[in-house]
Design a protein around this motif. Structure first.
Motif, PDB file in Angstrom:
ATOM      1  N   GLN A 307       0.800  -1.221   0.000  1.00 32.98           N
ATOM      2  CA  GLN A 307       0.000   0.000   0.000  1.00 32.98           C
ATOM      3  C   GLN A 307       0.833   1.272   0.000  1.00 32.98           C
ATOM      4  O   GLN A 307       0.308   2.349  -0.238  1.00 32.98           O
ATOM      5  N   VAL A 308       2.121   1.125   0.276  1.00 31.88           N
ATOM      6  CA  VAL A 308       2.965   2.326   0.234  1.00 31.88           C
ATOM      7  C   VAL A 308       3.167   2.799  -1.202  1.00 31.88           C
ATOM      8  O   VAL A 308       3.580   3.919  -1.431  1.00 31.88           O
ATOM      9  N   ILE A 309       2.883   1.914  -2.141  1.00 33.52           N
ATOM     10  CA  ILE A 309       3.026   2.324  -3.533  1.00 33.52           C
ATOM     11  C   ILE A 309       1.930   3.329  -3.865  1.00 33.52           C
ATOM     12  O   ILE A 309       0.760   3.084  -3.601  1.00 33.52           O
ATOM     13  N   ASP A 310       2.371   4.431  -4.413  1.00 40.50           N
ATOM     14  CA  ASP A 310       1.469   5.539  -4.695  1.00 40.50           C
ATOM     15  C   ASP A 310       0.528   5.164  -5.830  1.00 40.50           C
ATOM     16  O   ASP A 310       0.945   5.010  -6.975  1.00 40.50           O
ATOM     17  N   THR A 311      -0.741   5.010  -5.493  1.00 41.32           N
ATOM     18  CA  THR A 311      -1.696   4.636  -6.544  1.00 41.32           C
ATOM     19  C   THR A 311      -2.779   5.692  -6.714  1.00 41.32           C
ATOM     20  O   THR A 311      -3.829   5.422  -7.264  1.00 41.32           O
ATOM     21  N   ILE A 312      -2.482   6.865  -6.209  1.00 46.76           N
ATOM     22  CA  ILE A 312      -3.491   7.925  -6.289  1.00 46.76           C
ATOM     23  C   ILE A 312      -3.712   8.332  -7.745  1.00 46.76           C
ATOM     24  O   ILE A 312      -2.765   8.477  -8.515  1.00 46.76           O
ATOM     25  N   GLU A 313      -4.963   8.480  -8.085  1.00 48.54           N
ATOM     26  CA  GLU A 313      -5.308   8.902  -9.437  1.00 48.54           C
ATOM     27  C   GLU A 313      -4.837  10.336  -9.664  1.00 48.54           C
ATOM     28  O   GLU A 313      -4.955  11.182  -8.773  1.00 48.54           O
ATOM     29  N   ASP A 314      -4.333  10.579 -10.856  1.00 50.17           N
ATOM     30  CA  ASP A 314      -3.884  11.939 -11.149  1.00 50.17           C
ATOM     31  C   ASP A 314      -5.075  12.844 -11.431  1.00 50.17           C
ATOM     32  O   ASP A 314      -6.075  12.417 -12.005  1.00 50.17           O
ATOM     33  N   ASN A 574       7.934   0.499  -9.454  1.00 53.25           N
ATOM     34  CA  ASN A 574       7.312   1.578  -8.691  1.00 53.25           C
ATOM     35  C   ASN A 574       8.330   2.203  -7.762  1.00 53.25           C
ATOM     36  O   ASN A 574       9.026   1.501  -7.042  1.00 53.25           O
ATOM     37  N   VAL A 575       8.366   3.528  -7.777  1.00 50.20           N
ATOM     38  CA  VAL A 575       9.262   4.218  -6.860  1.00 50.20           C
ATOM     39  C   VAL A 575       8.565   4.306  -5.501  1.00 50.20           C
ATOM     40  O   VAL A 575       7.381   4.624  -5.424  1.00 50.20           O
ATOM     41  N   VAL A 576       9.298   3.969  -4.454  1.00 50.73           N
ATOM     42  CA  VAL A 576       8.769   4.081  -3.095  1.00 50.73           C
ATOM     43  C   VAL A 576       9.679   5.013  -2.296  1.00 50.73           C
ATOM     44  O   VAL A 576      10.703   5.462  -2.793  1.00 50.73           O
TER      45      VAL A 576
END
Ligand code: GDP
Length: 825
Positions: A307-314, A574-576
């Protein structure tokens, strides 16, 4: 004042002249007054008396008292008397008032008591009714009744009890009220008992309205439970939402359901699965169990660590235009590579045409100020494997069809892939310079596959080109740019990067290297990332021209250095934020992959696949991967595979190629659940390891008919007896000796398994089979031996074959005939 008045005794304590007192008045009048001491009067403490006493005392000191003085004293005494009378009267009045008040209150209280009694009668009646109703309900539906009915009755019965009145001298105090109770007869008990009384079970159970109603309700539940079978009765079932990952260990499953492990194991056994608590279940099995236990399933595809992977919609305003990513597809030899080369040579971004050597498997070109990113991995493998891994990298497919040829099997396959991925196509009709070029035939051919080009008044753009002469290339690029514009491709460069791996390999000098295409955000040097099961920190970024760069934005292909291991094509990067997060996710994924493999067992063998085909009518394709020694045999195999199949099943070649079976072949096979067919080629060591690990079956053939037979049998579900090969060892040729009378003898080191004298052998050069036969001799030092173990040196010579070289590998295998069944391998 009269004489009579004067005769009235005056109380003067300590008076010097007791008896008669002569009073002198104004204008010479006098009066004699009889003075008598009255203790009673003096003793009344009054302000007047005090002053009189004071006067008296003063008078006592003085030898005589004046008339005026006497007069004042008299007045004071009279006033005192009057006040006394007033006081008495007031007291009497107050007394009377109090009496009246008491009376009034008593009446009030009595009235209240009467009221209360009436109400109690009513309540008693009601509670009895309720109780009766409860009994009825309980009988009707044994369990839920007690709980369902009680809450209804409790509040109504509870309320009036608080207002109970208790008698004249015990005012109803709100705090006390809930504790008040009465005995069976309904009469109030004594005060002490009321205060101290605790609710007994008997009280609670006997009196319909007695006791605290809330307790009563719970007592009833308790009683109900006891009636149902004592305290051991299981508690009411709690329905849980169970988070279910792709695989789960039995004990963890039990834990998440809050069920006993033994119960879960038992349930699994009942459904025919003999497992222990430490075994891994796949999600489907686990789901059945969860449902059986009456819980709800919530499938989770990613664990919490992810869940730390940023999956927020742009947000729309953050998005900017990005370059389209183009993959060139088409049948073998129709000119994919030539076309890619031609485009690169003419249009490489800021490069001197022709002088550019390509460094990575993707490049960018400039067309009238617009940038296009080409994936330089012709063929369907990259496309398919990426899609299989969830990374849809390609925006536009350029389908190459040779104008002097026709629509071929792989052309059709490419069309189907593009359609399945919902990626728009542009048709490049290539080899227009060839004499036999017939673009119209290509267009009509395509119609049969529901591809209607613009020239046929359809929607699909078609461009006639020649990779050799460069004719039509500009038009093709313009068509691509136009298509890209229609797609309105956008990305947000200002966020943590997400990229897809195009290809990856272990570089001798640089370690694991991955070529990625940034899909969103910007990848920078120093970024910490996860990619598939690997993680890393960007040590260097190298662009398509071999230049080190600091960052790469959306649609930019770059080579990434600094990985912990080699990811697979199609893996998502994915960048974390932190190294710890990256490591944690990578470890989790490795574990999850391992569990998945464990759960799936040796997944994709031909037999299992066919078993699956049989039980699941939806599986109508038998996907395979083919690697062959030469292009000719690969073609022949493809054509043969085309012919196999009936209405229900057909063989689909996911990928075919020339050369050794590599790790990425295995990856693709795994993603598609396909076996890998090696025709006169072998898997290299990493591929073998990967295949073992991932449970991908590799089958080797050297006779095309054997292979076709096997596949056909598998596809039709007719599995006959087969000759099963078991690989027992590998030996590496270290030296070649010429021995007179024997011929060439290989000085070898057995690197894996064993070498056996009577076993079959194959000679591999660069993982390609160049000879298959038997051994003439197997020697350890001077002695002929039956077997040589791994790690030992030996001499080997082939029967009737001399072309052996240093560095070749000898594969040793045994053959046996086995009866094939659907289940057994
Ligand atoms: P791929 O297998 O699809 O990558 O095809 P290649 O790019 O390797 O091309 C196969 C053969 O066709 C090569 O010999 C090319 O030289 C030739 N070829 C490709 N494009 C053209 C073209 O436009 N005109 C001519 N005459 N030959 C071409």
């Amino acid at each position: 004042m009269s004489d009579q008045d004067g005769k009235k005794p005056l109380g003067l304590s300590g008076g010097a002249r007791a008896g008669t007192v002569k009073q002198s008045f104004a204008r010479g009048r006098t009066n004699n007054v009889v003075v008598e001491t009255k203790r009673k009067r003096v003793s009344v403490p009054k302000p007047g008396a005090q002053s009189a006493a004071a006067v008296n005392a003063q008078g006592g000191k003085q030898a005589s008292t004046t008339d005026a003085e006497m007069d004042r004293r008299l007045k004071a005494l009279q006033a005192a008397k009057a006040r006394e009378a007033e006081d008495t009267e007031r007291r009497a009045r107050e007394e009377q008032e109090r009496d009246e008040e008491r009376k009034r209150r008593r009446e009030e209280i009595e009235a209240k008591e009467r009221e209360e009694k009436e109400r109690e009668e009513l309540l008693k009646q009601k509670a009895e009714d309720d109780k009766r109703r409860q009994e009825e309900a309980r009988e009707a539906r044994n369990r839920p009744a007690a709980d369902a009915v009680t809450p209804e009755t409790a509040p109504t019965a509870d309320k009036p009890d608080r207002t109970r009145n208790l008698g004249p001298d015990a005012r109803p105090a709100r705090n006390d009220a809930p504790r008040k109770r009465e005995d069976d007869s309904g009469k109030p008990k004594g005060g002490g008992e009321r205060r101290g009384g605790k609710l007994t079970v008997n009280q609670a159970l006997r009196g319909g309205e007695g006791g605290r109603q809330r307790s009563l309700a719970s007592m009833r539940r308790k009683q109900e439970r006891q009636r149902r079978g004592g305290p051991s009765t299981p508690q009411e079932k709690v329905m849980r939402t169970v988070q279910l990952p792709e695989t789960i260990v039995v004990s963890e499953l039990a834990n998440r359901m809050s069920e006993r492990v033994a119960a879960v194991v038992k349930s699994l056994m009942q459904s025919g699965l003999m497992v222990t608590q430490n075994e891994v279940l796949d999600a489907d099995t686990a789901e059945l169990i969860i449902e059986e236990f009456g819980h709800k399933v919530q499938r989770v595809s990613e664990a919490d660590v992810e869940q730390v992977i940023d999956t927020i919609e742009d947000k729309d305003e953050d998005l900017v235009e990005r370059a389209p990513v183009i993959t060139i597809m088409g049948h073998v030899d129709h000119g994919k590579t030539s076309l890619l080369d031609a485009i690169r040579k003419t249009k490489v971004v800021s490069g001197e045409a022709g002088g550019i050597t390509q460094h990575i498997g993707a490049y960018q070109v400039d067309v009238n100020g617009k940038t296009l990113s080409f994936l330089d991995t012709p063929g369907h493998a990259a496309f398919t494997s990426m899609r299989a891994r969830g990374a849809q990298v390609t925006d536009i497919v350029v389908l190459v069809v040779a104008a002097d040829d026709q629509v071929m099997p792989q052309t059709v396959e490419a069309i189907n892939h593009a359609k399945a991925a919902k990626v728009p196509m542009i048709i490049a009709i290539n080899k227009m310079d060839r004499p036999g070029a017939d673009p119209q035939k290509v267009r009509t051919d395509l119609l049969q596959h529901e591809v209607i080009v613009e020239a046929m008044s359809g929607e699909v753009q078609d461009v006639e080109v020649s990779a050799v002469t460069g004719e039509g290339l500009d038009k093709l690029l313009e068509a691509i740019a136009l298509q890209a514009e229609i797609l309105e491709l956008k990305a947000n460069p200002n966020r943590a990067a997400e990229a897809a791996v195009i290809e990856a390999q272990l570089d001798v000098g640089r370690g694991p290297v991955a070529t990625v295409l940034v899909q969103n955000g910007t990848l920078r040097r120093g970024d910490i990332f996860v990619v598939g099961e690997q993680w890393g920190k960007v040590r260097a970024l190298i662009d398509d021209q071999g230049q080190r760069v600091e960052e790469a934005g959306p649609s930019v292909p770059v080579e990434v250095l600094g990985l912990s291991g080699t990811p697979g094509a199609g893996d998502v990067l994915n960048v974390v934020e932190t190294e710890a997060q990256a490591r944690e996710i990578s470890e989790y994924r490795q574990q999850a992959a391992k569990d998945k493999r464990a759960a799936a067992g040796a997944a994709t063998t031909l037999d299992q696949m066919m078993a699956k085909v049989k039980e699941d009518q939806n599986v109508s394709e038998l996907p395979i991967l083919v690697k062959a020694d030469v292009q000719g045999s690969a073609e022949a195999i493809l054509q043969a595979m085309e012919k196999i199949g009936n209405d229900e099943v057909r063989v689909r070649v996911l990928h075919s190629g020339v050369g050794a079976i590599t790790e990425s072949d295995i990856t693709l096979a795994e993603a598609s659940g396909a076996p890998v067919i090696g025709f006169n080629v072998r898997a290299n060591a990493p591929a073998r390891a990967a295949a073992n690990q991932k449970g991908v079956e590799i089958r080797y053939y050297s006779v095309i008919y054997d292979m076709v037979d096997d596949i056909r049998d598998a596809a039709s579900g007719l599995l006959s007896a087969e000759i099963k090969e078991t690989f027992i060892g590998y030996a590496e040729i270290r030296e070649v000796f010429k021995v007179t009378g024997v011929g060439n003898v290989a000085g070898c080191l057995v690197t894996e398994g064993v070498a056996q004298r009577n076993a079959g052998v194959r000679l591999l050069r660069d993982d390609v089979v160049i000879h298959e036969g038997t051994l003439k001799t197997l020697k350890r030092f001077k002695d002929e031996v039956k077997e040589v173990q791994s790690g030992q040196e030996c001499g080997m010579a082939f029967e009737r074959y001399e072309d052996i070289r240093k560095g070749d590998v000898i594969e040793i295998f045994t053959r046996q005939e086995v009866e094939r069944t659907l289940e057994a391998d």
